[in-house]
Design a protein around this motif. Structure first.
Motif, PDB file in Angstrom:
ATOM      1  N   GLY A 118       2.244  -4.731  27.818  1.00 35.37           N
ATOM      2  CA  GLY A 118       3.138  -4.091  26.863  1.00 35.37           C
ATOM      3  C   GLY A 118       2.412  -3.493  25.685  1.00 35.37           C
ATOM      4  O   GLY A 118       1.251  -3.795  25.425  1.00 35.37           O
ATOM      5  N   TRP A 119       3.090  -2.619  24.967  1.00 36.48           N
ATOM      6  CA  TRP A 119       2.559  -2.071  23.732  1.00 36.48           C
ATOM      7  C   TRP A 119       3.703  -1.822  22.769  1.00 36.48           C
ATOM      8  O   TRP A 119       4.873  -1.858  23.160  1.00 36.48           O
ATOM      9  CB  TRP A 119       1.735  -0.815  23.980  1.00 36.48           C
ATOM     10  N   LEU A 120       3.387  -1.587  21.499  1.00 36.06           N
ATOM     11  CA  LEU A 120       4.401  -1.678  20.451  1.00 36.06           C
ATOM     12  C   LEU A 120       4.025  -0.809  19.254  1.00 36.06           C
ATOM     13  O   LEU A 120       2.852  -0.570  18.989  1.00 36.06           O
ATOM     14  CB  LEU A 120       4.522  -3.143  20.006  1.00 36.06           C
ATOM     15  N   HIS A 121       5.057  -0.377  18.547  1.00 38.89           N
ATOM     16  CA  HIS A 121       4.900   0.337  17.279  1.00 38.89           C
ATOM     17  C   HIS A 121       5.610  -0.459  16.189  1.00 38.89           C
ATOM     18  O   HIS A 121       6.779  -0.809  16.335  1.00 38.89           O
ATOM     19  CB  HIS A 121       5.496   1.740  17.397  1.00 38.89           C
ATOM     20  N   VAL A 122       4.908  -0.746  15.103  1.00 41.20           N
ATOM     21  CA  VAL A 122       5.483  -1.440  13.944  1.00 41.20           C
ATOM     22  C   VAL A 122       5.452  -0.474  12.763  1.00 41.20           C
ATOM     23  O   VAL A 122       4.381  -0.025  12.348  1.00 41.20           O
ATOM     24  CB  VAL A 122       4.698  -2.725  13.609  1.00 41.20           C
ATOM     25  N   SER A 123       6.624  -0.166  12.226  1.00 41.09           N
ATOM     26  CA  SER A 123       6.724   0.839  11.165  1.00 41.09           C
ATOM     27  C   SER A 123       7.381   0.246   9.927  1.00 41.09           C
ATOM     28  O   SER A 123       8.383  -0.468  10.012  1.00 41.09           O
ATOM     29  CB  SER A 123       7.540   2.045  11.650  1.00 41.09           C
ATOM     30  N   GLY A 124       6.836   0.590   8.765  1.00 45.76           N
ATOM     31  CA  GLY A 124       7.384   0.098   7.517  1.00 45.76           C
ATOM     32  C   GLY A 124       8.605   0.842   7.038  1.00 45.76           C
ATOM     33  O   GLY A 124       9.306   0.368   6.135  1.00 45.76           O
ATOM     34  N   CYS A 125       8.895   2.003   7.642  1.00 42.90           N
ATOM     35  CA  CYS A 125      10.069   2.787   7.267  1.00 42.90           C
ATOM     36  C   CYS A 125      10.413   3.708   8.429  1.00 42.90           C
ATOM     37  O   CYS A 125       9.816   3.619   9.507  1.00 42.90           O
ATOM     38  CB  CYS A 125       9.822   3.576   5.982  1.00 42.90           C
ATOM     39  N   ALA A 126      11.330   4.630   8.211  1.00 46.16           N
ATOM     40  CA  ALA A 126      11.778   5.517   9.291  1.00 46.16           C
ATOM     41  C   ALA A 126      10.821   6.673   9.563  1.00 46.16           C
ATOM     42  O   ALA A 126      11.020   7.403  10.537  1.00 46.16           O
ATOM     43  CB  ALA A 126      13.165   6.065   8.953  1.00 46.16           C
ATOM     44  N   LYS A 127       9.786   6.858   8.749  1.00 45.06           N
ATOM     45  CA  LYS A 127       8.880   7.986   8.959  1.00 45.06           C
ATOM     46  C   LYS A 127       7.994   7.797  10.182  1.00 45.06           C
ATOM     47  O   LYS A 127       7.629   8.771  10.843  1.00 45.06           O
ATOM     48  CB  LYS A 127       8.009   8.203   7.713  1.00 45.06           C
ATOM     49  N   GLY A 163       0.799  -1.226   0.000  1.00 44.21           N
ATOM     50  CA  GLY A 163       0.000   0.000   0.000  1.00 44.21           C
ATOM     51  C   GLY A 163       0.824   1.264   0.000  1.00 44.21           C
ATOM     52  O   GLY A 163       0.385   2.290  -0.521  1.00 44.21           O
ATOM     53  N   CYS A 164       2.010   1.221   0.585  1.00 41.93           N
ATOM     54  CA  CYS A 164       2.883   2.395   0.647  1.00 41.93           C
ATOM     55  C   CYS A 164       4.199   2.078  -0.051  1.00 41.93           C
ATOM     56  O   CYS A 164       4.852   1.069   0.266  1.00 41.93           O
ATOM     57  CB  CYS A 164       3.127   2.786   2.103  1.00 41.93           C
ATOM     58  N   VAL A 165       4.593   2.934  -0.972  1.00 39.39           N
ATOM     59  CA  VAL A 165       5.814   2.682  -1.745  1.00 39.39           C
ATOM     60  C   VAL A 165       7.068   2.847  -0.894  1.00 39.39           C
ATOM     61  O   VAL A 165       8.137   2.349  -1.247  1.00 39.39           O
ATOM     62  CB  VAL A 165       5.886   3.621  -2.963  1.00 39.39           C
ATOM     63  N   GLN A 166       6.982   3.566   0.233  1.00 39.08           N
ATOM     64  CA  GLN A 166       8.151   3.768   1.077  1.00 39.08           C
ATOM     65  C   GLN A 166       8.371   2.631   2.068  1.00 39.08           C
ATOM     66  O   GLN A 166       9.428   2.549   2.684  1.00 39.08           O
ATOM     67  CB  GLN A 166       8.028   5.098   1.823  1.00 39.08           C
ATOM     68  N   ALA A 167       7.370   1.783   2.261  1.00 42.42           N
ATOM     69  CA  ALA A 167       7.492   0.694   3.223  1.00 42.42           C
ATOM     70  C   ALA A 167       8.403  -0.393   2.688  1.00 42.42           C
ATOM     71  O   ALA A 167       8.345  -0.756   1.512  1.00 42.42           O
ATOM     72  CB  ALA A 167       6.119   0.125   3.548  1.00 42.42           C
ATOM     73  N   ALA A 168       9.229  -0.947   3.572  1.00 48.12           N
ATOM     74  CA  ALA A 168      10.183  -1.978   3.169  1.00 48.12           C
ATOM     75  C   ALA A 168       9.592  -3.371   3.202  1.00 48.12           C
ATOM     76  O   ALA A 168      10.265  -4.322   2.785  1.00 48.12           O
ATOM     77  CB  ALA A 168      11.415  -1.915   4.070  1.00 48.12           C
ATOM     78  N   GLY A 169       8.365  -3.510   3.689  1.00 46.25           N
ATOM     79  CA  GLY A 169       7.775  -4.838   3.743  1.00 46.25           C
ATOM     80  C   GLY A 169       6.376  -4.820   4.310  1.00 46.25           C
ATOM     81  O   GLY A 169       5.780  -3.762   4.531  1.00 46.25           O
ATOM     82  N   ASP A 170       5.840  -6.000   4.574  1.00 39.90           N
ATOM     83  CA  ASP A 170       4.479  -6.192   5.058  1.00 39.90           C
ATOM     84  C   ASP A 170       4.437  -5.932   6.564  1.00 39.90           C
ATOM     85  O   ASP A 170       4.929  -6.729   7.361  1.00 39.90           O
ATOM     86  CB  ASP A 170       4.033  -7.625   4.754  1.00 39.90           C
ATOM     87  N   THR A 171       3.861  -4.812   6.956  1.00 44.35           N
ATOM     88  CA  THR A 171       3.782  -4.473   8.379  1.00 44.35           C
ATOM     89  C   THR A 171       2.566  -5.100   9.057  1.00 44.35           C
ATOM     90  O   THR A 171       2.633  -5.451  10.241  1.00 44.35           O
ATOM     91  CB  THR A 171       3.699  -2.953   8.569  1.00 44.35           C
ATOM     92  N   LEU A 172       1.445  -5.219   8.352  1.00 44.91           N
ATOM     93  CA  LEU A 172       0.207  -5.663   8.991  1.00 44.91           C
ATOM     94  C   LEU A 172       0.288  -7.130   9.411  1.00 44.91           C
ATOM     95  O   LEU A 172      -0.174  -7.491  10.505  1.00 44.91           O
ATOM     96  CB  LEU A 172      -0.975  -5.427   8.054  1.00 44.91           C
TER      97      LEU A 172
END
Length: 384
Positions: free
Chosen positions: A312-321, A289-298
């Protein structure tokens, strides 16, 4: 705007409220145009992904018929107002938000940067402190409206009837200064650069802290029914079922409140239980869905959520943004090969470790996330 799978068409819903007619109309539009998913954003907007250019005109006609389209693009760009979703007709939040929307529709309204926005948060406690906004209208300790620039704990305490006027004055003040190459385009960044608030604005009362972005469900008033969208996404079929239940209030938590419901009905497509670990994971759409993402985040987010410790809680990001969560957190950053682990920080900081296999990543997450991170985030601290 273009994205990896087509255009993104974003809908700014006035006051964040959809009547049943409007919600069902959006479902009908999705069916007619064969749009598979609707997304709930962190700015309490809705958006469709994968829109093709030939669909655009028909979607605009449908939005206009539902009362969800502004007179022109300039007016729509200005009308970036986030409203505390528990407002009641005629209360302070409702009145001030309507006044602010009316002022933003006037031709003399200032030309503001694209993401510049307002938060009207005049309930008994602040709900929107963690949500993105540049001018915040909150309640001062003496019951007046506190008009506050983002990035400062201080603002001006004014009577409620002047709150919208002062918010517009503050926005105009910013627009006059956010000029030229390199100028900050968001209020918090401008404040951080200049540090001149005390000399240019009268200091007011320091507001109390608001709820953590991941714990919004714990501070809603009793009897408020909510439905959270896993990773902010609902299928067209799920949205159709949801639209038939009640008028909907959009929130910046990728969830909706259901009017006149004490509890939302359970459905496999959405979340209704506060114990669901997916509520404690923020994830962007990722590839494709996002051209800047390096892979499948979902898919990764789902796997990590199933192994997340209860506190606990967590952030999963497809890139540095870090679009899904722009604040410090325990973070997994997807790389073309493997994943970066950030014990505490935004998605753009240096990694503490890198993993090429998922089991060691899960083990690192289990060992390093926990309740202490909630307190750390509230205090604005860093990893120790």
């Amino acid at each position: 705007m273009p994205s990896g799978d087509g255009w993104i068409l974003r809908i700014r819903v006035p006051l964040g409220r959809l009547s049943r007619r409007q919600a069902e109309g959006l479902a009908a539009l999705m069916q007619a145009q064969r749009l598979d998913v609707i997304e709930l954003t962190q700015r309490a907007h809705l958006q469709w992904r994968g829109v093709q250019p030939e669909q655009h005109a028909a979607l605009l006609r449908g939005l206009r018929a539902l009362g969800l389209l502004d007179q022109d693009a300039t007016q729509e760009a200005r009308r970036n107002v986030l409203v505390q979703p528990c407002w009641q007709p005629g209360d302070a939040t409702h009145r001030v938000a309507r006044q602010l929307l009316q002022r933003l529709r006037q031709p003399e309204a200032p030309q503001l940067p694209a993401k510049f926005g307002f938060a009207v948060d005049l309930g008994q406690r602040p709900y929107l402190r963690k949500a993105s906004a540049d001018v915040r209208i909150e309640v001062s300790q003496d019951g007046w409206a506190l008009v506050r620039p983002d990035g400062s704990p201080y603002g001006m305490a004014v009577p409620l009837e002047r709150a919208a006027e002062e918010a517009m004055a503050l926005a105009t003040w910013f627009a006059q200064r956010a000029q030229g190459p390199g100028a900050a385009r968001r209020m918090a960044a401008w404040m951080a650069q200049r540090r001149r608030l005390a000399s240019e604005l009268a200091p007011g009362v320091q507001p109390d802290a608001g709820p953590h972005a991941f714990a919004w469900w714990a501070v809603l008033p009793p009897g408020v029914a909510w439905v959270a969208a896993p990773w902010g996404r609902l299928s067209a079929a799920a949205w159709t079922r949801l639209a038939q239940l009640a008028p909907l209030r959009l929130t910046p938590w990728r969830a909706v409140l259901l009017e006149r419901h004490a509890r939302a009905p359970q459905d496999e497509a959405w979340i209704t239980e506060a114990t669901d670990p997916r509520l404690r994971v923020a994830a962007c759409v990722g590839a494709p869905g996002c051209v800047q993402a390096a892979g499948d985040t979902l898919r990764l987010a789902g796997l990590l959520a199933a192994n997340l410790p209860p506190d606990g809680w967590l952030h999963v990001s497809g890139c540095a943004k870090g679009c899904a969560h722009p604040h410090p957190a325990p973070t997994v950053r997807v790389r073309p090969e493997g994943w970066d682990w950030i014990g505490w920080g935004r998605a753009d900081v240096a990694a503490d470790a890198h993993f090429n296999e998922v089991e060691p990543l899960i083990d690192a997450m289990r060992r390093n996330v926990g309740r202490q991170d909630w307190q750390r985030s509230e205090e604005g601290g860093v990893a120790r």
